[in-house]
Write an enzyme that holds these catalytic residues in place. Structure first.
Site, PDB file in Angstrom:
ATOM      1  N   TRP A  70       0.831  -1.205   0.000  1.00  0.00           N
ATOM      2  CA  TRP A  70       0.000   0.000   0.000  1.00  0.00           C
ATOM      3  C   TRP A  70       0.867   1.258   0.000  1.00  0.00           C
ATOM      4  CZ3 TRP A  70       0.484  -3.381   4.030  1.00  0.00           C
ATOM      5  CH2 TRP A  70       0.608  -2.910   5.341  1.00  0.00           C
ATOM      6  N   ASP A  71       0.840   2.112   1.006  1.00  0.00           N
ATOM      7  CA  ASP A  71       1.528   3.410   0.950  1.00  0.00           C
ATOM      8  C   ASP A  71       2.933   3.279   0.366  1.00  0.00           C
ATOM      9  OD1 ASP A  71      -0.731   4.111   2.339  1.00  0.00           O
ATOM     10  OD2 ASP A  71       0.314   4.822   4.125  1.00  0.00           O
ATOM     11  N   ALA A 141       4.459   4.813   7.173  1.00  0.00           N
ATOM     12  CA  ALA A 141       4.983   5.516   6.004  1.00  0.00           C
ATOM     13  C   ALA A 141       5.859   6.718   6.353  1.00  0.00           C
ATOM     14  CB  ALA A 141       3.827   5.959   5.108  1.00  0.00           C
ATOM     15  N   ARG A 220       2.495  11.383  12.244  1.00  0.00           N
ATOM     16  CA  ARG A 220       3.137  10.398  11.377  1.00  0.00           C
ATOM     17  C   ARG A 220       3.455  10.977   9.998  1.00  0.00           C
ATOM     18  NH1 ARG A 220      -2.346   7.999  12.013  1.00  0.00           N
ATOM     19  NH2 ARG A 220      -3.544   8.264  10.094  1.00  0.00           N
ATOM     20  N   ASP A 221       3.982  10.111   9.148  1.00  0.00           N
ATOM     21  CA  ASP A 221       4.237  10.387   7.730  1.00  0.00           C
ATOM     22  C   ASP A 221       5.278  11.484   7.493  1.00  0.00           C
ATOM     23  OD1 ASP A 221       2.228   8.537   7.343  1.00  0.00           O
ATOM     24  OD2 ASP A 221       0.676  10.016   6.937  1.00  0.00           O
ATOM     25  N   GLU A 309      -3.458  13.025   5.753  1.00  0.00           N
ATOM     26  CA  GLU A 309      -2.396  12.025   5.673  1.00  0.00           C
ATOM     27  C   GLU A 309      -1.368  12.340   4.586  1.00  0.00           C
ATOM     28  OE1 GLU A 309      -3.730   7.905   7.159  1.00  0.00           O
ATOM     29  OE2 GLU A 309      -5.104   8.368   5.512  1.00  0.00           O
TER      30      GLU A 309
END
Length: 442
Positions: A70-71, A141, A220-221, A309
């Site tokens: 995915w990501d 991610a 995050r990210d 996100e």
């Protein structure tokens, strides 16, 4: 005549989104001014032919049949351009075993990498690093940058090693390692891991603050960004506005213009205040990218959206183009909007952002296939990568999947890269041009 002019300019943009910006003053907490994505902006969200991706036919092979993928993000040079190492392009992806129910994949996510000579035919390289040596019970991610032969792999350290149950604490981390390149492919080794940033409760909400009545928590990210105007280094990240629900008060700027405010009323203001998504930024304070000063958010979506996100920036001319992903169920109670890629532009890095296409919507799935892809990322060349998500659901909402059989969930989850979209950008407008080979970055 206007259409032809627009398409000509758009072609130039999509072939080179990264360019040198005019030099300006440096950024500090004093000069930063957070932009608002308002209820008025988001109330204009509507799919059009220019913002709707083509339907994905479920007839192509998975890039790694043994894995859910995915990501995904590419290996970049420090200036943001796509890197090529000894003739190879590299991408990193969150992965999990493909025999796992799709909804469980986040609890065991592992970062793996793929490499390719042509930027579209990907060969699995393996785990980017040994998860046992990394921070977190699993890694989510981030971004990747190569400099002087060293890999800087930014990631989200989620949970803690040795935890009894799955927890969702999130910290920003960096893994620095050596790059080995040969005619047989690419590999990485000798990693050093560092926690580079945690929420402090002043600019960004801590988990403890969120637990006092909020509906979610994010930090995050991490996305590395070198500002072409100043040469300074930053990370962007997903977060939430600081404080607890009790401490949160309504600023009318969250709603929109005075005329819109006059006609607007909340359906449930107490619930709407729980939507406090933010895009954060922090400035590197050393040359090894391990220490940062958190600055105020560059964008907040208070009373609008709870999760922004995978934020990232591409530049063109004097403009910064800020992109983020969100889900339909992350919008506040007064809004109806799809899973999508949303975008904003400004001529300053940390302030002045206005939504692209008036509402912010850049790319959405077709209404009949609302969840077919997700986690879009705009590359410097105007291509947009994403992963093939839940598809052909026979009219079901994604929230209904928990009541379906495991066989149904597995057969309707893509778990591989989706067809790449070509995006045109002109000033504050965008347009989907076409789709292409799955996972194509060049």
């Amino acid at each position: 005549m206007k259409t032809n002019t627009w398409m000509k300019r758009s072609f130039l943009v999509t072939t080179a989104l990264v360019s040198t910006l005019a030099f300006g003053s440096s950024v500090s907490a004093e000069t930063s001014q957070t932009s608002n994505w308002t209820i008025e902006d988001a109330s204009q969200i509507e799919r059009t032919k220019d913002t709707t991706a083509p339907y994905i036919e479920p007839d192509f092979e998975k890039m790694a049949p043994e894995l859910h993928v995915w990501d995904t993000w590419p290996l970049r040079n420090k200036d943001g351009s796509i890197a090529k190492v000894n003739g190879y392009y590299v991408i990193f992806s969150l992965t999990a075993p493909s025999d796992l129910l799709p909804g469980k994949r986040h609890d065991v996510a592992t970062i793996r990498y793929f490499y390719s000579k042509d930027g579209k035919s990907w060969e699995l390289g393996g785990e980017a690093f040994d998860p046992e040596g990394a921070y977190g019970s699993r890694q989510w991610a981030g971004s990747a940058m190569i400099e002087d032969g060293k890999l800087n792999l930014f990631y989200t350290a989620t949970g803690r090693k040795g935890e009894e149950g799955v927890t969702y604490e999130q910290r920003l981390a960096l893994a620095k390692g050596d790059v080995n390149a040969s005619s047989k492919g690419i590999s990485f080794e000798n990693f050093d891991h560092s926690i580079i940033l945690e929420p402090e409760g002043e600019h960004y909400q801590t988990e403890e603050q969120a637990e006092q009545g909020d509906i979610g928590y994010t930090f995050r990210d991490p996305w590395f960004f070198e500002d072409p105007k100043t040469g300074k280094d930053y990370i962007l990240f997903e977060g939430n506005s600081a404080g607890t629900p009790v401490e949160r008060t309504l600023d009318t700027n969250y709603i929109g213009s005075s005329s819109f405010q006059n006609d607007f009323s909340f359906t449930d203001e107490g619930f709407a205040k729980l939507f406090n998504g933010a895009i954060g930024i922090a400035e590197a304070t050393n040359d090894s990218y391990t220490e940062y000063e958190a600055l105020p958010p560059i964008l907040e979506a208070n009373y609008v959206n709870q999760e922004l996100e995978r934020p990232h920036i591409v530049t063109k001319g004097n403009q910064y183009y800020l992109f983020t992903n969100t889900h339909e169920h992350k919008f506040g109670p007064d809004l109806d909007a799809p899973d999508g890629l949303y975008g904003f532009s400004s001529d300053e890095l940390t302030s002045g952002y206005e939504p692209l296409n008036d509402s912010g919507l850049v790319l959405a799935n077709p209404e009949e296939h609302a969840y077919q892809s997700y986690s879009w990322m705009v590359l410097p060349n105007g291509k947009v990568i994403s992963f093939y998500n839940f598809h052909d659901l026979d009219g079901k909402n994604i929230s209904d999947l928990g009541g379906t059989t495991p066989e149904y969930q597995m057969s309707h989850f893509g778990g591989t890269l989706a067809p790449t979209i070509k995006l045109a950008i002109q000033n504050d407008k965008t347009k989907v041009i076409k789709d292409g080979h799955p996972g194509k970055i060049k």
